[in-house]
Design a protein around this motif. Structure first.
Motif, mmCIF file in Angstrom:
data_model
loop_
_atom_site.group_PDB
_atom_site.id
_atom_site.type_symbol
_atom_site.label_atom_id
_atom_site.label_comp_id
_atom_site.label_asym_id
_atom_site.label_seq_id
_atom_site.Cartn_x
_atom_site.Cartn_y
_atom_site.Cartn_z
ATOM 1 N N LEU A 29 0.812 -1.214 0.000
ATOM 2 C CA LEU A 29 0.000 0.000 0.000
ATOM 3 C C LEU A 29 0.849 1.270 0.000
ATOM 4 C CD1 LEU A 29 -2.867 -1.106 2.397
ATOM 5 C CD2 LEU A 29 -2.951 -0.858 -0.099
ATOM 6 N N ILE A 30 1.997 1.227 0.651
ATOM 7 C CA ILE A 30 2.915 2.370 0.610
ATOM 8 C C ILE A 30 3.353 2.616 -0.829
ATOM 9 C CG2 ILE A 30 5.250 3.143 1.222
ATOM 10 C CD1 ILE A 30 4.790 1.777 3.981
ATOM 11 N N GLU A 85 2.613 5.892 -3.343
ATOM 12 C CA GLU A 85 3.664 6.662 -4.016
ATOM 13 C C GLU A 85 3.341 6.839 -5.500
ATOM 14 O OE1 GLU A 85 7.119 4.400 -2.950
ATOM 15 O OE2 GLU A 85 7.380 5.478 -1.061
ATOM 16 N N TRP A 86 2.816 5.787 -6.127
ATOM 17 C CA TRP A 86 2.416 5.909 -7.535
ATOM 18 C C TRP A 86 1.230 6.863 -7.667
ATOM 19 C CZ3 TRP A 86 4.970 4.368 -11.747
ATOM 20 C CH2 TRP A 86 5.958 3.405 -11.602
ATOM 21 N N ALA A 87 0.250 6.752 -6.773
ATOM 22 C CA ALA A 87 -0.941 7.599 -6.834
ATOM 23 C C ALA A 87 -0.597 9.073 -6.624
ATOM 24 C CB ALA A 87 -1.968 7.148 -5.799
ATOM 25 N N ASN A 88 0.390 9.354 -5.788
ATOM 26 C CA ASN A 88 0.823 10.732 -5.532
ATOM 27 C C ASN A 88 1.824 11.227 -6.566
ATOM 28 O OD1 ASN A 88 -0.713 11.058 -3.210
ATOM 29 N ND2 ASN A 88 0.884 10.226 -1.890
ATOM 30 N N LYS A 93 6.363 8.383 -8.001
ATOM 31 C CA LYS A 93 7.030 7.435 -8.888
ATOM 32 C C LYS A 93 6.412 7.584 -10.270
ATOM 33 C CE LYS A 93 8.123 3.835 -5.554
ATOM 34 N NZ LYS A 93 8.036 2.395 -5.281
ATOM 35 N N SER A 94 7.220 7.351 -11.289
ATOM 36 C CA SER A 94 6.704 7.398 -12.655
ATOM 37 C C SER A 94 7.625 6.593 -13.560
ATOM 38 C CB SER A 94 6.606 8.844 -13.147
ATOM 39 O OG SER A 94 7.895 9.423 -13.215
ATOM 40 N N ILE A 95 7.110 6.255 -14.715
ATOM 41 C CA ILE A 95 7.901 5.569 -15.720
ATOM 42 C C ILE A 95 8.432 6.646 -16.654
ATOM 43 C CG2 ILE A 95 7.839 3.917 -17.620
ATOM 44 C CD1 ILE A 95 5.558 2.507 -16.090
ATOM 45 N N PRO A 96 9.756 6.711 -16.860
ATOM 46 C CA PRO A 96 10.320 7.770 -17.693
ATOM 47 C C PRO A 96 9.822 7.691 -19.135
ATOM 48 C CG PRO A 96 12.063 6.330 -16.833
ATOM 49 C CD PRO A 96 10.760 5.802 -16.345
#
Length: 63
Positions: free
Chosen positions: A32-33, A37-40, A43-46
């Protein structure tokens, strides 16, 4: 010897097997952590986005 991986969140060793329901995470908490992080957008895919929102027909009223 079973294969082990590091939990992406806390780096704890996790056995990669059917006995590890949250693999590659060590627990639901770490899963869930990571999701948060993805939802906020921490983190992202370049790379370039597949669709630029301004170019989507009908989105004039959104921006």
């Amino acid at each position: 010897m079973p294969t082990t991986v590091d939990c992406p969140t806390c780096q704890t060793q996790v056995e990669w097997s059917d006995n590890s329901p949250y693999k590659p995470f060590c627990s639901e908490r770490c899963k869930l952590i990571d999701l948060g992080e993805w939802a906020n957008e921490e983190k992202s895919i370049p790379g370039e986005p597949a669709v630029v929102p301004e170019q989507v027909p009908g989105n004039d009223d959104i921006y």
